[in-house]
Write a protein that holds these residues in place. Structure first.
Motif, PDB file in Angstrom:
ATOM      1  N   ASP A 283       7.678  -5.922   8.447  1.00 40.32           N
ATOM      2  CA  ASP A 283       7.501  -4.674   9.152  1.00 40.32           C
ATOM      3  C   ASP A 283       6.435  -3.826   8.876  1.00 40.32           C
ATOM      4  OD1 ASP A 283      10.071  -5.184  10.680  1.00 40.32           O
ATOM      5  OD2 ASP A 283      11.009  -3.913   9.525  1.00 40.32           O
ATOM      6  N   ILE A 284       6.079  -3.880   7.381  1.00 40.25           N
ATOM      7  CA  ILE A 284       4.899  -2.857   6.777  1.00 40.25           C
ATOM      8  C   ILE A 284       3.778  -3.626   7.461  1.00 40.25           C
ATOM      9  CG2 ILE A 284       3.598  -2.399   4.677  1.00 40.25           C
ATOM     10  CD1 ILE A 284       6.679  -2.545   3.479  1.00 40.25           C
ATOM     11  N   VAL A 285       3.594  -4.797   7.288  1.00 43.75           N
ATOM     12  CA  VAL A 285       2.162  -5.632   7.863  1.00 43.75           C
ATOM     13  C   VAL A 285       2.016  -5.106   9.263  1.00 43.75           C
ATOM     14  CG1 VAL A 285       1.014  -7.859   8.419  1.00 43.75           C
ATOM     15  CG2 VAL A 285       2.105  -7.588   6.206  1.00 43.75           C
ATOM     16  N   ARG A 286       3.145  -5.042  10.209  1.00 43.83           N
ATOM     17  CA  ARG A 286       3.025  -4.770  11.544  1.00 43.83           C
ATOM     18  C   ARG A 286       2.749  -3.439  11.553  1.00 43.83           C
ATOM     19  NH1 ARG A 286       7.595  -6.496  13.001  1.00 43.83           N
ATOM     20  NH2 ARG A 286       8.588  -4.370  13.333  1.00 43.83           N
ATOM     21  N   ASN A 287       3.331  -2.420  10.989  1.00 42.75           N
ATOM     22  CA  ASN A 287       3.274  -1.057  11.271  1.00 42.75           C
ATOM     23  C   ASN A 287       2.080  -0.331  10.371  1.00 42.75           C
ATOM     24  OD1 ASN A 287       5.537  -0.963  12.933  1.00 42.75           O
ATOM     25  ND2 ASN A 287       6.767  -0.794  10.914  1.00 42.75           N
ATOM     26  N   GLY A 288       1.406  -0.962   9.432  1.00 46.04           N
ATOM     27  CA  GLY A 288       0.496  -0.603   8.490  1.00 46.04           C
ATOM     28  C   GLY A 288       1.298   0.283   7.290  1.00 46.04           C
ATOM     29  N   ILE A 289       0.400   0.974   6.659  1.00 48.12           N
ATOM     30  CA  ILE A 289       0.728   1.886   5.370  1.00 48.12           C
ATOM     31  C   ILE A 289       0.405   3.322   5.833  1.00 48.12           C
ATOM     32  CG2 ILE A 289       0.833   2.096   2.999  1.00 48.12           C
ATOM     33  CD1 ILE A 289       0.355  -0.806   2.515  1.00 48.12           C
ATOM     34  N   HIS A 290       1.153   4.243   5.503  1.00 46.12           N
ATOM     35  CA  HIS A 290       0.767   5.449   6.024  1.00 46.12           C
ATOM     36  C   HIS A 290       0.463   6.444   4.786  1.00 46.12           C
ATOM     37  CE1 HIS A 290       2.563   5.069  10.030  1.00 46.12           C
ATOM     38  NE2 HIS A 290       3.348   4.311   9.470  1.00 46.12           N
ATOM     39  N   LEU A 291      -0.632   6.881   4.808  1.00 47.90           N
ATOM     40  CA  LEU A 291      -1.198   7.737   3.538  1.00 47.90           C
ATOM     41  C   LEU A 291      -0.941   9.358   3.826  1.00 47.90           C
ATOM     42  CD1 LEU A 291      -4.927   6.719   2.881  1.00 47.90           C
ATOM     43  CD2 LEU A 291      -2.858   6.482   1.225  1.00 47.90           C
ATOM     44  N   ALA A 292      -0.340  10.160   2.801  1.00 47.48           N
ATOM     45  CA  ALA A 292      -0.219  11.446   3.227  1.00 47.48           C
ATOM     46  C   ALA A 292      -0.703  12.255   1.908  1.00 47.48           C
ATOM     47  CB  ALA A 292       1.464  11.811   3.478  1.00 47.48           C
ATOM     48  N   GLY A 293      -0.599  13.577   1.974  1.00 46.12           N
ATOM     49  CA  GLY A 293      -0.819  14.464   0.638  1.00 46.12           C
ATOM     50  C   GLY A 293      -2.235  14.543   0.736  1.00 46.12           C
ATOM     51  N   GLY A 294      -2.819  15.496  -0.245  1.00 48.05           N
ATOM     52  CA  GLY A 294      -4.118  16.158  -0.138  1.00 48.05           C
ATOM     53  C   GLY A 294      -4.979  14.886  -0.609  1.00 48.05           C
ATOM     54  N   GLY A 295      -4.726  13.827  -1.234  1.00 49.51           N
ATOM     55  CA  GLY A 295      -5.534  12.857  -1.823  1.00 49.51           C
ATOM     56  C   GLY A 295      -6.051  11.764  -0.520  1.00 49.51           C
ATOM     57  N   ALA A 296      -5.202  11.795   0.368  1.00 49.83           N
ATOM     58  CA  ALA A 296      -5.638  11.141   1.689  1.00 49.83           C
ATOM     59  C   ALA A 296      -6.746  11.288   2.182  1.00 49.83           C
ATOM     60  CB  ALA A 296      -4.243  11.172   2.631  1.00 49.83           C
ATOM     61  N   LEU A 297      -7.199  12.662   1.821  1.00 54.78           N
ATOM     62  CA  LEU A 297      -8.490  13.369   2.626  1.00 54.78           C
ATOM     63  C   LEU A 297      -9.783  12.787   1.803  1.00 54.78           C
ATOM     64  CD1 LEU A 297      -7.093  16.873   3.042  1.00 54.78           C
ATOM     65  CD2 LEU A 297      -7.580  15.173   4.920  1.00 54.78           C
ATOM     66  N   LEU A 298      -9.742  12.223   0.592  1.00 54.02           N
ATOM     67  CA  LEU A 298     -10.783  11.489  -0.116  1.00 54.02           C
ATOM     68  C   LEU A 298     -11.559  10.551   0.809  1.00 54.02           C
ATOM     69  CD1 LEU A 298     -11.857  11.604  -3.024  1.00 54.02           C
ATOM     70  CD2 LEU A 298     -10.954   9.607  -3.548  1.00 54.02           C
ATOM     71  N   ARG A 299     -12.825  10.846   0.777  1.00 55.16           N
ATOM     72  CA  ARG A 299     -13.727   9.937   1.770  1.00 55.16           C
ATOM     73  C   ARG A 299     -13.472   8.452   1.270  1.00 55.16           C
ATOM     74  NH1 ARG A 299     -16.040  14.453   0.237  1.00 55.16           N
ATOM     75  NH2 ARG A 299     -16.997  15.602   1.835  1.00 55.16           N
ATOM     76  N   GLY A 300     -13.309   7.409   2.520  1.00 56.36           N
ATOM     77  CA  GLY A 300     -13.260   5.972   2.069  1.00 56.36           C
ATOM     78  C   GLY A 300     -12.049   5.518   1.797  1.00 56.36           C
ATOM     79  N   PRO A 312      -3.566  -2.475   7.238  1.00 56.28           N
ATOM     80  CA  PRO A 312      -4.053  -1.318   7.411  1.00 56.28           C
ATOM     81  C   PRO A 312      -3.401  -0.076   7.012  1.00 56.28           C
ATOM     82  CG  PRO A 312      -3.340  -2.563   9.443  1.00 56.28           C
ATOM     83  CD  PRO A 312      -3.146  -3.344   8.304  1.00 56.28           C
ATOM     84  N   PHE A 313      -4.265   0.847   6.617  1.00 57.24           N
ATOM     85  CA  PHE A 313      -3.783   2.141   6.121  1.00 57.24           C
ATOM     86  C   PHE A 313      -3.998   3.250   7.223  1.00 57.24           C
ATOM     87  CE2 PHE A 313      -3.476   0.080   2.314  1.00 57.24           C
ATOM     88  CZ  PHE A 313      -2.801   0.661   1.333  1.00 57.24           C
ATOM     89  N   HIS A 314      -3.010   4.053   7.771  1.00 59.47           N
ATOM     90  CA  HIS A 314      -3.323   5.146   8.628  1.00 59.47           C
ATOM     91  C   HIS A 314      -3.165   6.299   7.790  1.00 59.47           C
ATOM     92  CE1 HIS A 314      -2.654   1.856  11.369  1.00 59.47           C
ATOM     93  NE2 HIS A 314      -1.343   1.891  11.122  1.00 59.47           N
ATOM     94  N   ILE A 315      -4.306   7.393   8.204  1.00 61.48           N
ATOM     95  CA  ILE A 315      -4.012   8.801   7.515  1.00 61.48           C
ATOM     96  C   ILE A 315      -3.377   9.606   8.309  1.00 61.48           C
ATOM     97  CG2 ILE A 315      -5.316  10.728   6.666  1.00 61.48           C
ATOM     98  CD1 ILE A 315      -7.637   8.847   5.960  1.00 61.48           C
ATOM     99  N   SER A 316      -2.345  10.253   8.084  1.00 56.96           N
ATOM    100  CA  SER A 316      -1.579  11.046   8.929  1.00 56.96           C
ATOM    101  C   SER A 316      -2.276  12.407   9.264  1.00 56.96           C
ATOM    102  CB  SER A 316      -0.106  11.378   8.322  1.00 56.96           C
ATOM    103  OG  SER A 316      -0.411  12.441   7.160  1.00 56.96           O
ATOM    104  N   GLU A 317      -1.919  12.824  10.378  1.00 61.01           N
ATOM    105  CA  GLU A 317      -2.491  14.033  11.024  1.00 61.01           C
ATOM    106  C   GLU A 317      -2.091  15.203  10.029  1.00 61.01           C
ATOM    107  OE1 GLU A 317      -1.932  16.765  14.923  1.00 61.01           O
ATOM    108  OE2 GLU A 317      -1.551  14.762  15.249  1.00 61.01           O
ATOM    109  N   ASP A 318      -3.058  15.888   9.393  1.00 54.69           N
ATOM    110  CA  ASP A 318      -2.721  17.048   8.704  1.00 54.69           C
ATOM    111  C   ASP A 318      -1.898  16.462   7.366  1.00 54.69           C
ATOM    112  OD1 ASP A 318      -2.447  19.418   7.444  1.00 54.69           O
ATOM    113  OD2 ASP A 318      -1.063  20.313   8.731  1.00 54.69           O
ATOM    114  N   PRO A 319      -2.510  15.635   6.581  1.00 52.19           N
ATOM    115  CA  PRO A 319      -1.644  14.923   5.612  1.00 52.19           C
ATOM    116  C   PRO A 319      -1.325  16.047   4.426  1.00 52.19           C
ATOM    117  CG  PRO A 319      -4.147  14.457   5.417  1.00 52.19           C
ATOM    118  CD  PRO A 319      -3.837  15.129   6.692  1.00 52.19           C
TER     119      PRO A 319
END
Length: 342
Positions: A283-300, A312-319
């Motif tokens: 399921d995780i491979v299919r859905n990707g991994i979600h990034l949240a928290g202020g650290g998710a804003l670090l470039r790259g 794949p890693f997805h950065i959430s909206e307004d992490p």
């Protein structure tokens, strides 16, 4: 209006760096988790943004304290004063004549010990909370992103806060695999302080290091042109002579400086994936991994994690506010969610 509202419902994301309070589904307070106290009698002088402006500029009468370290309460008295002060700030806006009794949902790191959980509960109760519920941070982050945490499906969340990085696999309203490591925003800031001292021989404080991280922080030494920030000029005293210095810092330098800490995050993500049952892994491979928290804003960061883990890693909206939003949703459904702790 305020006279008859005797029960007040609040959701609180008590973070190492920022504390956010949600009421009626809206963010009513978002302030740094800092308290300024009078050294003589420990009375509160300022809370939140006002206290942050005093940080690093204290005198013989005023000291500033960050009550939370590594995601947990380090200074019980200051934490209680801070929660109480923040609730007062909201009540002032609403003109409550009587202090209402509080029903609260507070989020805590998933690696919290019994003692740490009790410290949060006691602080909340001493600050006026009558009904106090607790929720684990990765669960709140998943809800804040909009994932269905009760579905029979695996979701993986990586929440990089100020004090802890929370990595969890969630299914059927529970944590299947979780890792909580004390390497997060604060650790990256102290890496920068150390690096500036060793390489450039310049003394920088916490606030300056935080600004360097925001302006030129990067997880990769090569960024696309549209993402690459311009060099940031740092001013401060020379460590040896104390004479003023100006040093331009590039994102490539900071990427090198943060490399070790980000590698530890990658190791923790891989460790959590190792504990994950194969059905949920699919399921995780299919859905990707979600990034949240202020650290998710670090470039790259998402790209670097993808290169390492191959998912794949997805950065959430307004992490930054994902955990707070999830805590607010939990507050609305206190009766239905079995994963909330009393």
């Amino acid at each position: 209006m305020g006279l008859f509202s005797f029960t007040q419902e609040l959701a609180m994301d008590l973070g190492t760096a920022n504390s956010i309070i949600i009421q009626n589904g809206k963010i009513v307070l978002d302030e740094p988790s800092i308290v300024a106290l009078d050294r003589r009698n420990d009375q509160v002088v300022a809370i939140g943004e006002k206290a942050r402006q005093m940080q690093g500029k204290e005198n013989e009468r005023i000291r500033t304290v960050r009550p939370l370290r590594d995601g947990v309460i380090a200074d019980f008295n200051a934490a209680e004063q801070m929660i109480r002060g923040m609730i007062k700030m909201i009540n002032r806006k609403h003109n409550f004549i009587v202090n209402p009794s509080l029903k609260m949902v507070v989020c805590i790191p998933s690696g919290s010990t019994e003692v740490e959980i009790r410290a949060v509960r006691d602080s909340s109760e001493h600050a006026g909370g009558r009904d106090v519920y607790m929720i684990y941070e990765p669960m709140a982050a998943a809800m804040g992103i909009g994932l269905d945490v009760e579905a029979p499906e695996g979701h993986m969340i990586v929440d990089i806060g100020g004090g802890t990085t929370e990595i969890a696999v969630i299914s059927l309203g529970g944590l299947v695999a979780n890792k909580s490591i004390r390497i997060a925003g604060d650790e990256l800031t102290s890496d920068i302080i150390q690096y500036m001292g060793q390489i450039h021989n310049i003394k920088v404080g916490e606030r300056t290091a935080e600004l360097i991280k925001i302006n030129v922080g990067s997880a990769l030494t090569e960024l696309d042109d549209d993402e690459a920030p311009e060099d940031y000029v740092v001013r401060g005293p020379n460590r040896m002579t104390s004479l003023p210095m100006e040093v331009p810092v590039s994102y490539q330098e900071i990427a090198h400086c943060l490399d070790k800490s980000i590698s530890k995050m990658e190791t923790a993500i891989l460790a959590a994936l190792e504990q994950t049952p194969p059905e949920l892994y699919a399921d995780i491979v299919r859905n990707g991994i979600h990034l949240a928290g202020g650290g998710a804003l670090l470039r790259g960061l998402a790209k670097r994690f993808y290169d390492k883990v191959n998912i794949p890693f997805h950065i959430s909206e307004d992490p930054l506010h994902a955990v707070a939003r999830g805590t607010g949703l939990a507050l609305k459904n206190v009766e239905n969610y079995t994963f909330l702790m009393r």
